[in-house]
Structures are given as structure tokens and as C-alpha cells.
Motif scaffolding. Structure first.
Motif, mmCIF file in Angstrom:
data_model
loop_
_atom_site.group_PDB
_atom_site.id
_atom_site.type_symbol
_atom_site.label_atom_id
_atom_site.label_comp_id
_atom_site.label_asym_id
_atom_site.label_seq_id
_atom_site.Cartn_x
_atom_site.Cartn_y
_atom_site.Cartn_z
ATOM 1 N N THR A 102 86.447 34.873 53.616
ATOM 2 C CA THR A 102 85.427 35.589 52.944
ATOM 3 C C THR A 102 85.549 36.676 52.436
ATOM 4 O OG1 THR A 102 83.939 34.336 54.829
ATOM 5 C CG2 THR A 102 82.860 35.932 53.287
ATOM 6 N N ILE A 103 86.059 37.651 53.163
ATOM 7 C CA ILE A 103 86.534 38.966 52.756
ATOM 8 C C ILE A 103 87.566 39.135 51.937
ATOM 9 C CG2 ILE A 103 87.286 41.304 53.598
ATOM 10 C CD1 ILE A 103 84.895 40.035 55.303
ATOM 11 N N LYS A 104 88.633 38.093 51.795
ATOM 12 C CA LYS A 104 89.464 38.067 50.767
ATOM 13 C C LYS A 104 88.864 37.692 49.234
ATOM 14 C CE LYS A 104 93.502 37.249 53.818
ATOM 15 N NZ LYS A 104 94.227 36.155 54.334
ATOM 16 N N ILE A 105 87.788 36.582 49.421
ATOM 17 C CA ILE A 105 87.537 36.209 48.155
ATOM 18 C C ILE A 105 86.502 37.388 47.673
ATOM 19 C CG2 ILE A 105 85.779 34.710 47.285
ATOM 20 C CD1 ILE A 105 86.762 32.579 49.254
ATOM 21 N N ALA A 106 85.584 38.199 48.467
ATOM 22 C CA ALA A 106 84.932 39.351 47.931
ATOM 23 C C ALA A 106 85.964 40.381 47.261
ATOM 24 C CB ALA A 106 84.269 39.800 49.106
ATOM 25 N N ASP A 107 87.029 40.345 47.765
ATOM 26 C CA ASP A 107 88.167 41.550 47.511
ATOM 27 C C ASP A 107 88.673 41.103 46.093
ATOM 28 O OD1 ASP A 107 90.083 44.027 48.045
ATOM 29 O OD2 ASP A 107 91.255 42.405 47.578
ATOM 30 N N GLU A 108 88.851 39.593 45.784
ATOM 31 C CA GLU A 108 89.219 39.204 44.413
ATOM 32 C C GLU A 108 88.394 39.460 43.579
ATOM 33 O OE1 GLU A 108 90.227 35.093 45.635
ATOM 34 O OE2 GLU A 108 92.061 35.656 46.818
ATOM 35 N N LEU A 109 86.865 39.391 43.768
ATOM 36 C CA LEU A 109 86.050 39.631 43.052
ATOM 37 C C LEU A 109 85.603 41.141 42.603
ATOM 38 C CD1 LEU A 109 83.637 36.613 43.964
ATOM 39 C CD2 LEU A 109 85.071 36.805 41.962
ATOM 40 N N ASN A 110 86.636 41.756 43.214
ATOM 41 C CA ASN A 110 86.389 43.367 43.120
ATOM 42 C C ASN A 110 85.408 43.894 43.874
ATOM 43 O OD1 ASN A 110 88.888 43.817 41.197
ATOM 44 N ND2 ASN A 110 87.687 43.094 39.874
ATOM 45 N N MET A 111 85.086 43.178 45.095
ATOM 46 C CA MET A 111 83.944 43.946 45.939
ATOM 47 C C MET A 111 84.431 44.134 47.247
ATOM 48 S SD MET A 111 80.917 41.300 44.757
ATOM 49 C CE MET A 111 79.573 42.440 45.329
ATOM 50 N N LEU A 112 83.875 44.960 48.120
ATOM 51 C CA LEU A 112 84.184 45.474 49.386
ATOM 52 C C LEU A 112 83.090 44.835 50.283
ATOM 53 C CD1 LEU A 112 85.732 49.031 49.007
ATOM 54 C CD2 LEU A 112 86.905 46.967 49.314
ATOM 55 N N THR A 113 83.333 44.541 51.609
ATOM 56 C CA THR A 113 82.580 43.693 52.288
ATOM 57 C C THR A 113 81.860 44.793 53.144
ATOM 58 O OG1 THR A 113 83.627 41.666 52.045
ATOM 59 C CG2 THR A 113 81.946 41.972 54.068
ATOM 60 N N VAL A 114 80.865 45.106 53.569
ATOM 61 C CA VAL A 114 80.032 46.023 54.443
ATOM 62 C C VAL A 114 79.253 45.262 55.493
ATOM 63 C CG1 VAL A 114 80.100 48.006 52.794
ATOM 64 C CG2 VAL A 114 77.943 46.353 52.885
ATOM 65 N N MET A 115 79.585 45.950 57.162
ATOM 66 C CA MET A 115 78.755 45.414 57.870
ATOM 67 C C MET A 115 77.666 46.474 58.251
ATOM 68 S SD MET A 115 79.992 42.417 58.211
ATOM 69 C CE MET A 115 79.725 41.757 59.772
ATOM 70 N N TRP A 116 77.533 46.929 59.517
ATOM 71 C CA TRP A 116 76.854 47.909 60.134
ATOM 72 C C TRP A 116 77.239 48.670 61.246
ATOM 73 C CZ3 TRP A 116 75.446 42.670 59.918
ATOM 74 C CH2 TRP A 116 75.002 42.123 61.154
ATOM 75 N N THR A 117 76.820 49.771 61.505
ATOM 76 C CA THR A 117 77.415 50.425 62.858
ATOM 77 C C THR A 117 76.181 50.394 63.715
ATOM 78 O OG1 THR A 117 78.195 52.477 61.302
ATOM 79 C CG2 THR A 117 78.447 52.588 63.419
ATOM 80 N N VAL A 118 74.861 50.479 63.432
ATOM 81 C CA VAL A 118 73.675 50.641 64.284
ATOM 82 C C VAL A 118 72.552 49.493 63.621
ATOM 83 C CG1 VAL A 118 71.916 52.073 65.247
ATOM 84 C CG2 VAL A 118 74.019 52.922 64.452
ATOM 85 N N ASP A 119 72.182 48.767 64.435
ATOM 86 C CA ASP A 119 71.293 47.809 64.076
ATOM 87 C C ASP A 119 69.981 48.057 64.642
ATOM 88 O OD1 ASP A 119 70.134 45.477 63.549
ATOM 89 O OD2 ASP A 119 71.437 44.018 64.596
#
Length: 315
Positions: A232-249
Motif C-alpha cells: 500500500t505504502i509503495k503504491i502511494a509512493d509510486e503515485l508521488n504520495m506519502l502515507t500518514v498515520m497518527w500519533t494521538v487518537d
């Protein structure tokens, strides 16, 4: 007669010298070139040079942390000797409050790292970011946007493509209010279970819809429920996008009281934190107090792009 001619020639030469820009520039350059030597012999100038290293901070390279995964770099600080000298020259004494700095970029940037999710910003940057995932909750968005506007705060809204398709005007309103928009998939699937083709379609379709509605092309991707696999992360990267999650929910979907939500966030928030939210009644009622308490901790609130920027915040 010859003496008169010689006198006139001398006068004419002097007049040309005074009024000729080329000559004047040359004379000025000679005069200016003498300044650095005089400046460098000044005890104040030498004092600034001597003390500079005490106040300088080296840049911090982006890295992949064992726990927090991708961490952005952060600019260092170098004392601008000339500007600092100019600030202190009138009083002639060293004053650290009058030091001027130049930011120094790190050698390794976020884009240089292998495809890796991002859970937080740099731990030295006094900024946090709100990640507001939107796939429902329209009734709470006006109050949340009004609160953010009242505090002059810009955050990042991650929009589901299908939601944007149904609510293009609301998506446009979010961008018009000065907020950043990111990609939250098209139909909120479990990204971990999708094929590569399905993953690519979810991201691309949403990008196209968001861009058509708002004019903004997302550069950040937030997988629904934080579910992903390495592909998932690699495909986003190929589309010039970075994947973000979160620190505090905030866990706002469980409908906590405002006090519970605020205590949950404030007990964990720190420099570089990304706070996950949704448009819920709990968040709408907590947002005003939450912003005030975060700012009292000397933390700025910004977009994901601002948080991930290497630009140093100088207080």
C-alpha cells in the motif's frame, strides 16, 4: 597658454573622475573593501565569531525510526555574523538577543527515505497537526470550521472520494477556508486486503475527484482505519504520495465526553504529534478548548505539510 591648457585638462580630468559612474564605483569598491578588515579587528566582531558556535544547532536528517517509522528532517541554525554585528554595532556590546540566524538544510530529506508510513513530525519542532478524516458527519463540519477560523488555525482534512463526489461544495468550502486536503481512499475499504490494482484505483480515483472539486491535488494519503500493508505504502509512493498515520487518537467515534476527549489528547500530545479526529459531536464540542490548551503548551497547530516541512520554527 600651455599652463592654462594643462590646468584645464587637470580640472576636466578631476570633473570626469567625480562624475563618471565607472570611476565612482571603482572608488566605492576600494572604500568598501577596506571595511571588512576594520570590522574584523573590532573586538565585538571577534566576540560574535567566538560565541557563534554556542548558539548554532546542526540540522537533523530525515530518518526511519524503529518505532515511529519515517521522521522528517529539521533545519539547523547558523549565526549570520555580518547581520548580527550590524544589530549590535550601535551599542558595541555582545547581545545574544540580537543574533541573526540562517537556517541550514539537512542532507537527507523525507523524499530520500524508502517508502515508509509517517506517524509524527520531528520531535524538536514545536508544532502539532490535526488530521480530520471525513467520510460522514457533515452536520458537525460547520461548527468545526467556525472554531478553526476563530482561532486562525489551518489543519488537514482527509476526504473520502465517494464523500467528495456527493459533497463537492463542502469539499470546496474546506479548501476555501484555508485548510489542506488529503486522500482518504474512495470507498473506505480495508486497504490491507486490496490487490495492487484496487489500491491504485482507490487512490487515483479519489485524487481526481478531489482535484475536480477543489482544484487541489492531494500529496498525502491516510488509509482508512490505519489499515495497510507494505505494498500500500509503495503504491502511494509510486503515485508521488506519502502515507500518514497518527500519533494521538481522539477515539471520537466512540462518542466520549469533551472532558474525556481533551484529557486523552492532552496527556499524550507533544512536539510533532499528529492528532486523529473525525467530524463528530464530541470533537465539535471539544475543539475550542483543545486548541486553547495546545497553544498554552507553546505548540503551534498546522497542516501536515507544515508539520513535515524542514523549516525551523524560531520562537
Amino acid at each position: 597658454m600651455k599652463k592654462v591648457s594643462i590646468f584645464l585638462i587637470i580640472c576636466l580630468s578631476a570633473w570626469i573622475s567625480v562624475n563618471n559612474p565607472v570611476v565612482n564605483n571603482y572608488v566605492s569598491s576600494l572604500r568598501d573593501s577596506a571595511l571588512p578588515a576594520a570590522k574584523q579587528s573590532d573586538p565585538l566582531y571577534q566576540s560574535i565569531i567566538k560565541n557563534a558556535s554556542t548558539y548554532e544547532i546542526p540540522p537533523s536528517d530525515a530518518k526511519v525510526d524503529r518505532v515511529w517509522k519515517a521522521i522528517p528532517g529539521y533545519n539547523g541554525l547558523k549565526v549570520n555574523i555580518g547581520a548580527s554585528y550590524k544589530n549590535m554595532k550601535s551599542k558595541g556590546v555582545f547581545d545574544e538577543k540580537k543574533l541573526e540566524y540562517t537556517q541550514v538544510k539537512p542532507k537527507i530529506h523525507l523524499k530520500d527515505l524508502p517508502p515508509t508510513p509517517i506517524y509524527k513530525g520531528h520531535s524538536d519542532k514545536p508544532m502539532v497537526s490535526f488530521i480530520i478524516n471525513v467520510a460522514w458527519g457533515n452536520e458537525y463540519l460547520p461548527e468545526m470550521l467556525a472554531t478553526l477560523k476563530r482561532h486562525n488555525v489551518s489543519v488537514s482534512f482527509f476526504l473520502e472520494g465517494n464523500w467528495v463526489k456527493r459533497n463537492p461544495d463542502v469539499a470546496k468550502m474546506i479548501v476555501s477556508a484555508g485548510h489542506e486536503v488529503g486522500n482518504h481512499s474512495y470507498s473506505h475499504p480495508d486497504m490491507q486486503k486490496l490487490t495492487a490494482a484496487q489500491t491504485r484505483e482507490q487512490i487515483l480515483k479519489t485524487n481526481n475527484i478531489i482535484e475536480a472539486a477543489t482544484g487541489e491535488k492531494p500529496v498525502w494519503f491516510a488509509p482508512p482505519s490505519g489499515s495497510y500493508r507494505d505494498e500500500t505504502i509503495k503504491i502511494a509512493d509510486e503515485l508521488n504520495m506519502l502515507t500518514v498515520m497518527w500519533t494521538v487518537d481522539t477515539v471520537d467515534w466512540q462518542k466520549p465526553s469533551p472532558d474525556v476527549l481533551i484529557n486523552r489528547v492532552m496527556s499524550k500530545i507533544d512536539k510533532g504529534s499528529m492528532v486523529l479526529m473525525h467530524p463528530t459531536e464530541s470533537t465539535a464540542k471539544s475543539l475550542d478548548r483543545l486548541i486553547t490548551l495546545i497553544e498554552k503548551k507553546d505548540l503551534e497547530i498546522g497542516t501536515v505539510s507544515e508539520l513535515m516541512s524542514e523549516e525551523r520554527l524560531i520562537k
